[in-house]
Design an enzyme around this catalytic site. Structure first.
Site, PDB file in Angstrom:
ATOM      1  N   GLU A  41      -2.509  -5.408  -0.566  1.00 14.60           N
ATOM      2  CA  GLU A  41      -2.934  -5.084  -1.815  1.00 14.60           C
ATOM      3  C   GLU A  41      -4.406  -5.899  -2.154  1.00 14.60           C
ATOM      4  O   GLU A  41      -4.528  -6.993  -1.739  1.00 14.60           O
ATOM      5  CB  GLU A  41      -1.975  -5.953  -2.862  1.00 14.60           C
ATOM      6  CG  GLU A  41      -2.556  -5.637  -4.489  1.00 14.60           C
ATOM      7  CD  GLU A  41      -1.516  -6.190  -5.356  1.00 14.60           C
ATOM      8  OE1 GLU A  41      -0.308  -6.821  -4.886  1.00 14.60           O
ATOM      9  OE2 GLU A  41      -1.884  -6.249  -6.455  1.00 14.60           O
ATOM     10  N   ARG A 269       7.927 -14.566   7.322  1.00 15.65           N
ATOM     11  CA  ARG A 269       6.568 -14.479   7.039  1.00 15.65           C
ATOM     12  C   ARG A 269       6.059 -15.639   7.789  1.00 15.65           C
ATOM     13  O   ARG A 269       6.865 -16.787   8.295  1.00 15.65           O
ATOM     14  CB  ARG A 269       6.103 -14.723   5.621  1.00 15.65           C
ATOM     15  CG  ARG A 269       6.779 -15.968   4.759  1.00 15.65           C
ATOM     16  CD  ARG A 269       6.142 -16.066   3.420  1.00 15.65           C
ATOM     17  NE  ARG A 269       6.205 -14.566   2.757  1.00 15.65           N
ATOM     18  CZ  ARG A 269       4.922 -14.212   2.076  1.00 15.65           C
ATOM     19  NH1 ARG A 269       4.062 -14.647   2.244  1.00 15.65           N
ATOM     20  NH2 ARG A 269       5.011 -12.912   1.489  1.00 15.65           N
ATOM     21  N   LYS A 279      -2.054 -16.554  -2.313  1.00 17.67           N
ATOM     22  CA  LYS A 279      -3.108 -15.764  -2.865  1.00 17.67           C
ATOM     23  C   LYS A 279      -3.666 -16.726  -4.359  1.00 17.67           C
ATOM     24  O   LYS A 279      -4.649 -16.851  -4.404  1.00 17.67           O
ATOM     25  CB  LYS A 279      -3.132 -14.346  -2.772  1.00 17.67           C
ATOM     26  CG  LYS A 279      -3.294 -13.611  -1.658  1.00 17.67           C
ATOM     27  CD  LYS A 279      -3.507 -12.239  -2.084  1.00 17.67           C
ATOM     28  CE  LYS A 279      -2.708 -11.143  -1.196  1.00 17.67           C
ATOM     29  NZ  LYS A 279      -2.401  -9.852  -1.587  1.00 17.67           N
TER      30      LYS A 279
HETATM   31  P1  ATP Z   1       1.116 -10.909  -3.216  1.00 15.66           P
HETATM   32  O1  ATP Z   1       1.728 -11.871  -3.576  1.00 15.66           O
HETATM   33  O2  ATP Z   1      -0.226 -10.732  -3.654  1.00 15.66           O
HETATM   34  O3  ATP Z   1       1.881  -9.484  -2.918  1.00 15.66           O
HETATM   35  P2  ATP Z   1       1.036 -11.084  -0.262  1.00 15.66           P
HETATM   36  O4  ATP Z   1       0.677 -12.044   0.519  1.00 15.66           O
HETATM   37  O5  ATP Z   1       2.441 -10.457  -0.141  1.00 15.66           O
HETATM   38  O6  ATP Z   1       0.583 -11.379  -1.501  1.00 15.66           O
HETATM   39  P3  ATP Z   1       0.004  -8.227   0.548  1.00 15.66           P
HETATM   40  O7  ATP Z   1      -1.388  -7.876   0.259  1.00 15.66           O
HETATM   41  O8  ATP Z   1       0.915  -7.736  -0.356  1.00 15.66           O
HETATM   42  O9  ATP Z   1      -0.182  -9.854   0.143  1.00 15.66           O
HETATM   43  O10 ATP Z   1       0.203  -8.398   1.915  1.00 15.66           O
HETATM   44  C1  ATP Z   1       0.190  -7.472   2.860  1.00 15.66           C
HETATM   45  C2  ATP Z   1       0.835  -7.508   4.024  1.00 15.66           C
HETATM   46  O11 ATP Z   1       0.923  -8.775   4.821  1.00 15.66           O
HETATM   47  C3  ATP Z   1       2.391  -7.283   3.645  1.00 15.66           C
HETATM   48  O12 ATP Z   1       3.057  -6.324   4.463  1.00 15.66           O
HETATM   49  C4  ATP Z   1       2.978  -8.756   3.751  1.00 15.66           C
HETATM   50  O13 ATP Z   1       4.297  -8.891   3.950  1.00 15.66           O
HETATM   51  C5  ATP Z   1       2.162  -9.308   4.830  1.00 15.66           C
HETATM   52  N1  ATP Z   1       2.060 -10.846   4.676  1.00 15.66           N
HETATM   53  C6  ATP Z   1       1.779 -11.420   3.746  1.00 15.66           C
HETATM   54  N2  ATP Z   1       1.665 -12.646   3.723  1.00 15.66           N
HETATM   55  C7  ATP Z   1       2.154 -13.003   5.122  1.00 15.66           C
HETATM   56  C8  ATP Z   1       2.595 -14.058   5.787  1.00 15.66           C
HETATM   57  N3  ATP Z   1       2.681 -15.361   5.485  1.00 15.66           N
HETATM   58  N4  ATP Z   1       3.016 -13.796   7.066  1.00 15.66           N
HETATM   59  C9  ATP Z   1       3.249 -12.661   7.596  1.00 15.66           C
HETATM   60  N5  ATP Z   1       3.175 -11.388   6.847  1.00 15.66           N
HETATM   61  C10 ATP Z   1       2.332 -11.609   5.614  1.00 15.66           C
HETATM   62 MG    MG Z   2       2.627  -8.321  -1.351  1.00 15.02          MG
END
Ligand code: ATP
Ligand code: MG
Length: 568
Positions: A41, A269, A279
């Site tokens: 995102e 994660r 974030k």
């Molecule tokens: P938000 O809370 O803003 O959704 P987010 O960390 O999930 O934050 P995204 O931009 O939606 O951010 O994440 C993009 C991709 O990265 C998603 O597929 C998410 O599952 C993966 N991702 C995010 N944080 C982690 C993490 N700590 N470890 C592994 N994958 C992650």
């Molecule tokens: Mg997300």
């Protein structure tokens, strides 16, 4: 806290996602195609957790001859910005991956998503609800208590269509109506209790401008975007496991036989000790200027790690070593630093830099003499060659490397004692010069002219206890060195109930030294180039602030991990 340290040697067995993919390939599911996606995102910069997901998605496709799309999940115009889109592309490229074709955007699919919403309405699978979001949320019930059906749930398809078109045409204000999937208000899975598919938001979108004032929710947009792109394996983090029935429900109602049907697979994660990865919290650090920006070298963002001196190889290696888990765990940040040292040890040239200079005059070295000494760039790798370094009567050593009243085990310089200057001569301290306040300002030493390293003489082979790094005063370049350390001094800064994560900021996470001296060969050091400063650690040229007239180096990591000792 459960800190896991995993290092796998040799050939690894398949991780559980690879097993799924291999099983699908064996069954010729999706005609043997593998297509993954990375779906950020654009509401912040990517961090090391995202790097894990990137390595996983792109790595799988590479391994199975497939493709990976980069798709921006831009369904929320309130928080998204073009700056983030650009930084995300740059970070994925820097990590060494290439997405298939152009970057994609969920917003590219708004027309198709709308058409599918219409289809669901016509099939009797979706309805417009006139209640406020607050009431809807109250009616959802709890995991143990079923929800209450909306009084608008049984509207006719015609009435729903009419209202949905009017929602789209901007006849209602924000929050006045929503489109909901008609599933089951008493499902044990809360996500199946008539989830919201569309909401009204009169807000300009960074790509679609003012074309839309209704926006699809994540759950409706995500799976359908996967379907549109022909994604075979939709890999996401564990918190989406409970969304999977909904992911499948939408597909069940929209899927056309014979097309690729995506499958959602969840993994744990990445959590890292001493690191925050939310974030929202990272944004707070930037906004409150606690760090200098998203790319502050102490940030766990990819751009921060890059500016700190991490290499893409070290991050990919780290992702590989930690593997893919099904259960949440915490990885020791020392493991990330270890991957980095391992990589830099092979790649970084070793150079001499003195962070806190102390002048030495070699009283028996002729005043007008200068010589050039030959030094290995990396003793572990001859192919990295040698370089010349000037030597003269006046040199700098590190203040720490001299003690006037030295304890017995101090194998550096002290009055009457000898040390070797790395790749040069043995010197002996004869006199300590002080200012009026008693501060040491200079040392007078003699050198042994026969002891030149590598000259083959008896004196050159003489063993003395200590070897010091040094630079020639008149040749050395001035530099600023920023000593970075971990941003938090607690293993789990956001894990304390009554305390804010900012209370755990390490006050020593940045020390700036402005009077450092580095060897003259670094004159043309390019931004981001990496070095081992002998005996001190790994450093890189700061890509933003360093200039030929004023070099700025960031400390990437010290040579050894000092944190694990502190915490034992
Ligand atoms: P938000 O809370 O803003 O959704 P987010 O960390 O999930 O934050 P995204 O931009 O939606 O951010 O994440 C993009 C991709 O990265 C998603 O597929 C998410 O599952 C993966 N991702 C995010 N944080 C982690 C993490 N700590 N470890 C592994 N994958 C992650
Ligand atoms: Mg997300």
């Amino acid at each position: 806290m459960n800190i896991e340290n995993k290092e796998t040697e040799g050939r690894k067995s398949l991780n559980f996602i690879e097993s799924i993919v291999e099983e699908d390939l064996k069954n010729n599911k999706n005609n043997g195609v593998v297509c993954t996606r990375f779906p950020p995102e654009p509401n912040g910069y990517l961090h090391i957790g995202h790097a894990k997901s990137i390595c996983l998605n792109f790595g799988l496709a590479q391994k199975y001859n497939g493709k990976t799309n980069l798709r921006f999940d831009d369904t929320n115009p309130e928080k998204e910005e073009v700056e983030y889109v650009d930084s995300i592309k740059e970070d994925v490229r820097w990590l060494g991956f290439k997405w298939e074709g152009e970057a994609r955007f969920a917003s590219d699919y708004f027309d198709q998503l709308y058409a599918w919403a219409v289809k669901l309405i016509k099939q009797g699978n979706a309805y417009v609800d006139d209640q406020t979001p607050e009431i809807i949320s109250e009616q959802r019930g709890t995991p143990t208590k079923p929800g209450i059906e909306s009084p608008f749930r049984n509207r006719s398809a015609e009435e729903n269509m009419d209202l949905f078109i009017r929602m789209k045409n901007g006849e209602f204000k924000n929050g006045e109506r929503v489109l909901r999937a008609k599933i089951d208000m008493s499902s044990p899975n809360m996500h199946m209790r008539d989830p919201i598919m569309y909401r009204i938001l009169h807000k300009e979108h960074h790509r679609t401008g003012n074309k839309w004032c209704i926006y699809p929710m994540y759950d409706f947009a995500h799976g359908q975007s996967d379907y549109i792109e022909g994604i075979t394996h939709s890999i996401c983090t564990l918190e989406f496991e409970v969304h999977r029935p909904l992911y499948d429900w939408f597909l069940n109602h929209l899927y056309t036989e014979g097309t690729v049907r995506p499958r959602q697979i969840e993994f744990a994660r990445l959590n890292l000790s001493y690191t925050i990865m939310s974030k929202r919290k990272l944004f707070e650090l930037v906004q409150k200027k606690i760090v200098s920006g998203w790319d502050d070298p102490r940030m766990p963002t990819i751009s921060g790690l890059r500016r700190r001196g991490f290499t893409p190889e070290s991050i990919r290696k780290f992702a590989d070593i930690i593997g893919v888990a099904k259960r949440d765990n915490v990885i020791d940040v020392a493991l990330l630093e270890h991957s980095l040292r391992d990589d830099l040890n092979k790649k970084a040239s070793r150079v001499m830099a003195v962070l806190n200079p102390l002048k030495i005059v070699l009283t028996n070295y002729p005043e007008d003499k200068e010589e050039s000494l030959t030094i290995d760039n990396n003793p572990e790798d001859e192919s990295m060659g040698t370089r010349e370094m000037p030597f003269s009567r006046e040199i700098y050593i590190e203040q720490d490397d001299f003690m006037e009243e030295a304890p017995k085990k101090f194998f550096r310089l002290a009055p009457g004692k000898e040390v070797r200057l790395k790749a040069a001569y043995i010197i002996k301290c004869e006199e300590v010069i002080k200012d009026a306040e008693g501060n040491i300002t200079e040392l007078r030493c003699t050198y042994d002219p026969d002891s030149k390293s590598g000259s083959g003489t008896e004196a050159s082979k003489r063993k003395v206890k200590g070897t010091l790094h040094w630079v020639s005063t008149k040749h050395a370049l001035s530099a600023e060195v920023r000593l970075y350390d971990r941003l938090f001094n607690d293993p789990d800064p956001s894990g304390h109930k009554d305390k804010d994560f900012k209370e755990f900021i390490n006050p020593e996470s940045l020390k700036i030294l402005t009077n450092c001296k580095v060897e003259p060969g670094l004159k043309d050091a390019k931004p981001e180039s990496k070095y081992q400063f002998q005996r001190l650690g790994y450093f890189c040229v700061d890509k933003k602030d360093s200039q030929p007239s004023k070099l700025v180096f960031n400390r990437t990591v010290p040579l050894k991990d000092s944190w694990s000792k502190k915490n034992k």
